[in-house]
Design a protein around this motif. Structure first.
Motif, mmCIF file in Angstrom:
data_model
loop_
_atom_site.group_PDB
_atom_site.id
_atom_site.type_symbol
_atom_site.label_atom_id
_atom_site.label_comp_id
_atom_site.label_asym_id
_atom_site.label_seq_id
_atom_site.Cartn_x
_atom_site.Cartn_y
_atom_site.Cartn_z
ATOM 1 N N ARG A 17 15.260 17.667 -6.433
ATOM 2 C CA ARG A 17 16.361 17.096 -5.665
ATOM 3 C C ARG A 17 15.849 15.793 -5.077
ATOM 4 N N MET A 18 16.603 14.724 -5.322
ATOM 5 C CA MET A 18 16.177 13.427 -4.819
ATOM 6 C C MET A 18 17.370 12.616 -4.357
ATOM 7 N N SER A 19 17.110 11.643 -3.507
ATOM 8 C CA SER A 19 18.150 10.744 -3.012
ATOM 9 C C SER A 19 18.625 9.843 -4.132
ATOM 10 N N GLN A 20 19.933 9.544 -4.109
ATOM 11 C CA GLN A 20 20.464 8.579 -5.066
ATOM 12 C C GLN A 20 20.127 7.196 -4.546
ATOM 13 N N ALA A 23 16.927 2.781 -9.031
ATOM 14 C CA ALA A 23 15.660 2.935 -9.750
ATOM 15 C C ALA A 23 14.886 4.212 -9.410
ATOM 16 N N ALA A 24 15.445 5.114 -8.616
ATOM 17 C CA ALA A 24 14.732 6.349 -8.261
ATOM 18 C C ALA A 24 14.469 7.214 -9.488
ATOM 19 N N CYS A 29 10.750 9.410 -13.834
ATOM 20 C CA CYS A 29 10.363 9.485 -15.253
ATOM 21 C C CYS A 29 9.008 8.834 -15.496
ATOM 22 N N GLN A 30 8.730 7.758 -14.798
ATOM 23 C CA GLN A 30 7.457 7.063 -14.954
ATOM 24 C C GLN A 30 6.296 7.948 -14.491
ATOM 25 N N THR A 75 11.861 9.193 -2.424
ATOM 26 C CA THR A 75 13.224 9.629 -2.721
ATOM 27 C C THR A 75 13.306 11.116 -3.076
ATOM 28 N N VAL A 76 12.176 11.760 -3.352
ATOM 29 C CA VAL A 76 12.167 13.169 -3.755
ATOM 30 C C VAL A 76 12.122 14.063 -2.518
#
Length: 92
Positions: A17-20, A23-24, A29-30, A75-76
């Protein structure tokens, strides 16, 4: 030419679960790629101001290390390992 035997890598399903935020998702993914995992499947759902993400990953490195690295992203909010006896949930 002889066909190559396909090597089966361990598979894990992480629920994040992460904030919108701009580039989050790319940062997530990176980190997955840099930590040596391959995304086999990804499902993303928008839930208000958050994104709920189900990642099916393949890789031989310790999944706990990836979980801790993902939690370092600002953001996570939480990362949980679905399936298996080693299932643990972590939150920031």
């Amino acid at each position: 030419m002889t066909p190559k035997a396909e090597i089966s890598l361990p598979s894990y399903t992480l629920n994040c679960r992460m904030s919108q935020e701009a580039a989050a998702l790319e940062r997530l993914c990176q980190v997955v790629r840099i930590r040596g995992f391959r995304i086999a499947r990804m499902a993303v759902e928008s839930a208000g101001e958050h994104l709920d993400i189900a990642l099916t990953l393949e890789g031989t490195r310790p999944i706990a290390m990836l979980q801790s690295q993902l939690l370092k992203l600002h953001t996570v909010a939480e990362v949980g390992l679905a399936e298996g006896a080693l299932a643990r949930s972590c939150s920031a």
